[in-house]
Enzyme design. Structure first.
Site, mmCIF file in Angstrom:
data_model
loop_
_atom_site.group_PDB
_atom_site.id
_atom_site.type_symbol
_atom_site.label_atom_id
_atom_site.label_comp_id
_atom_site.label_asym_id
_atom_site.label_seq_id
_atom_site.Cartn_x
_atom_site.Cartn_y
_atom_site.Cartn_z
ATOM 1 N N SER A 13 33.634 42.522 32.325
ATOM 2 C CA SER A 13 32.721 42.315 33.453
ATOM 3 C C SER A 13 31.499 43.197 33.286
ATOM 4 O O SER A 13 31.598 44.428 33.283
ATOM 5 C CB SER A 13 33.413 42.643 34.769
ATOM 6 O OG SER A 13 32.423 42.761 35.773
ATOM 7 N N HIS A 38 31.946 38.079 31.654
ATOM 8 C CA HIS A 38 32.076 37.842 33.093
ATOM 9 C C HIS A 38 30.863 38.444 33.808
ATOM 10 O O HIS A 38 30.553 39.624 33.636
ATOM 11 C CB HIS A 38 33.379 38.490 33.575
ATOM 12 C CG HIS A 38 33.713 38.223 35.001
ATOM 13 N ND1 HIS A 38 34.264 37.039 35.446
ATOM 14 C CD2 HIS A 38 33.598 39.008 36.104
ATOM 15 C CE1 HIS A 38 34.474 37.106 36.748
ATOM 16 N NE2 HIS A 38 34.069 38.287 37.187
ATOM 17 N N ASP A 40 29.176 39.117 37.457
ATOM 18 C CA ASP A 40 29.442 39.201 38.894
ATOM 19 C C ASP A 40 28.136 39.148 39.673
ATOM 20 O O ASP A 40 27.345 40.091 39.628
ATOM 21 C CB ASP A 40 30.166 40.512 39.202
ATOM 22 C CG ASP A 40 31.597 40.497 38.706
ATOM 23 O OD1 ASP A 40 32.365 39.624 39.151
ATOM 24 O OD2 ASP A 40 31.941 41.358 37.868
ATOM 25 N N MET A 42 26.376 39.170 43.213
ATOM 26 C CA MET A 42 26.650 39.615 44.590
ATOM 27 C C MET A 42 25.365 39.620 45.402
ATOM 28 O O MET A 42 24.321 40.049 44.904
ATOM 29 C CB MET A 42 27.223 41.030 44.561
ATOM 30 C CG MET A 42 28.463 41.173 43.691
ATOM 31 S SD MET A 42 29.001 42.882 43.675
ATOM 32 C CE MET A 42 30.459 42.750 42.628
ATOM 33 N N HIS A 71 30.744 34.596 38.202
ATOM 34 C CA HIS A 71 31.550 34.767 39.416
ATOM 35 C C HIS A 71 30.580 34.949 40.576
ATOM 36 O O HIS A 71 29.991 36.020 40.729
ATOM 37 C CB HIS A 71 32.459 35.988 39.227
ATOM 38 C CG HIS A 71 33.266 36.349 40.421
ATOM 39 N ND1 HIS A 71 34.037 37.499 40.465
ATOM 40 C CD2 HIS A 71 33.447 35.742 41.628
ATOM 41 C CE1 HIS A 71 34.656 37.574 41.640
ATOM 42 N NE2 HIS A 71 34.297 36.531 42.368
ATOM 43 N N MET A 73 29.612 35.654 44.163
ATOM 44 C CA MET A 73 30.031 36.239 45.446
ATOM 45 C C MET A 73 28.821 36.146 46.362
ATOM 46 O O MET A 73 28.207 37.157 46.730
ATOM 47 C CB MET A 73 30.500 37.686 45.233
ATOM 48 C CG MET A 73 31.855 37.758 44.534
ATOM 49 S SD MET A 73 32.204 39.379 43.809
ATOM 50 C CE MET A 73 31.448 39.142 42.207
ATOM 51 N N MET A 142 41.615 37.385 42.798
ATOM 52 C CA MET A 142 41.073 38.727 43.016
ATOM 53 C C MET A 142 42.232 39.678 43.270
ATOM 54 O O MET A 142 42.987 39.505 44.229
ATOM 55 C CB MET A 142 40.135 38.754 44.221
ATOM 56 C CG MET A 142 38.818 38.004 44.062
ATOM 57 S SD MET A 142 37.798 38.473 42.651
ATOM 58 C CE MET A 142 37.543 40.229 42.924
ATOM 59 N N ASP A 180 41.127 39.364 38.320
ATOM 60 C CA ASP A 180 39.900 40.172 38.355
ATOM 61 C C ASP A 180 40.072 41.334 39.328
ATOM 62 O O ASP A 180 40.261 41.119 40.521
ATOM 63 C CB ASP A 180 38.750 39.252 38.807
ATOM 64 C CG ASP A 180 37.381 39.906 38.726
ATOM 65 O OD1 ASP A 180 37.286 41.034 38.221
ATOM 66 O OD2 ASP A 180 36.405 39.259 39.175
HETATM 67 C C1 DX5 Z 1 34.591 42.798 41.776
HETATM 68 C C2 DX5 Z 1 34.263 42.013 40.527
HETATM 69 C C3 DX5 Z 1 34.982 42.423 39.307
HETATM 70 C C4 DX5 Z 1 34.738 43.852 38.891
HETATM 71 C C5 DX5 Z 1 35.974 44.341 38.213
HETATM 72 O O1 DX5 Z 1 34.027 42.146 42.873
HETATM 73 O O2 DX5 Z 1 34.559 40.635 40.743
HETATM 74 O O3 DX5 Z 1 34.680 41.540 38.241
HETATM 75 O O4 DX5 Z 1 33.653 44.020 38.055
HETATM 76 O O5 DX5 Z 1 35.809 45.690 37.934
HETATM 77 P P1 DX5 Z 1 37.035 46.593 37.502
HETATM 78 O O6 DX5 Z 1 37.608 46.008 36.274
HETATM 79 O O7 DX5 Z 1 36.411 47.924 37.307
HETATM 80 O O8 DX5 Z 1 38.022 46.574 38.659
HETATM 81 ZN ZN ZN Z 2 34.304 39.229 39.048
#
Ligand code: DX5
Ligand code: ZN
Length: 221
Positions: A13, A38, A40, A42, A71, A73, A142, A180
């Site tokens: 990620s 990956h 993320d 947000m 991903h 969010m 998650m 994840d």
């Molecule tokens: C959280 C993300 C994850 C995050 C995971 O909202 O979706 O992808 O980056 O990070 P670690 O592996 O540090 O828990």
């Molecule tokens: Zn993620």
């Protein structure tokens, strides 16, 4: 857990990478054996954090051959799907809570030729996605609440992973089952035993001194 060996994909990620050196970080995990990257996304609204948008994807796209696993969010979702598809996403996953018509969102992602994924929050039951499985290419569990890297893995999610594995196997379709949040070599072992085939890891890869060693440790968990 079936007895056949399952190939485990590792998707680092980017959230945990050094944002001042993104191009180098992506190249480094690619060279270290990552299967997917990956990303993320947000929005500070669906989750209490802001990361990056499609411009960052398109800037990295020409520097990497890794599949871009996005991903989302964000809320709403549909309005931004085209932008992420154009920016170079290969897979686009979203949270069904982020819009009134998740089935339509899956149709939209697939209509753009991209692999479509559903993300289940810790409180979201596996049955909630049963009537969308035919349009899903990925189910993403998650194992922390979405929004931040570096959180503690929630073992309460293990039975959900097993339930989704059974649902996927019953379809006979090759739907990826990803997990994840809080993935380390220790938690990876439990997650793989429960039936996951794809491990998403931020901290466990990008905070490690050697990315190849870190990725191998997850894959062989
Ligand atoms: C959280 C993300 C994850 C995050 C995971 O909202 O979706 O992808 O980056 O990070 P670690 O592996 O540090 O828990
Ligand atoms: Zn993620």
């Amino acid at each position: 857990m079936p007895h056949r060996a399952r190939h485990i994909r590792i998707a680092p990620s980017l959230l945990a990478a050094d944002f001042g050196r993104l191009r180098d970080e992506v190249a480094a995990v690619e060279a270290a054996g990552a299967d997917w990257l990956h990303l993320d996304v947000m929005d500070g609204h669906f989750v209490p954090n802001i990361s990056f948008g499609p411009v960052v994807l398109s800037s990295l796209r020409c520097h990497s051959r890794l599949p871009f696993d996005v991903h989302l969010m964000i809320e709403p979702v549909d309005r931004y799907v085209q932008a992420f598809a154009d920016a170079g996403a290969d897979r686009i996953a979203f949270h069904p809570e982020a819009g009134p018509h998740p089935h339509r969102t899956l149709q939209l992602i697939r209509s753009l030729g991209k692999q479509a994924g559903l993300v289940l929050n810790p409180a979201t039951p596996p049955e909630s996605i049963a009537w969308m499985l035919d349009l899903a290419d990925t189910l993403l569990v998650m194992s922390v609440n979405p929004g931040f890297g570096g959180q503690q893995f929630l073992p309460s999610q293990l039975p959900k992973i097993a339930a989704l594995r059974a649902m996927i196997d019953a379809t006979g379709r090759p739907i990826a089952l990803a997990v994840d949040g809080g993935i380390t070599p220790d938690t990876a072992q439990a997650v793989i035993a429960a039936g996951a085939d794809t491990l998403i890891a931020g901290t466990a890869v990008f905070a490690a001194p050697d990315y190849a060693t870190a990725i191998a440790a997850l894959r062989n968990a």
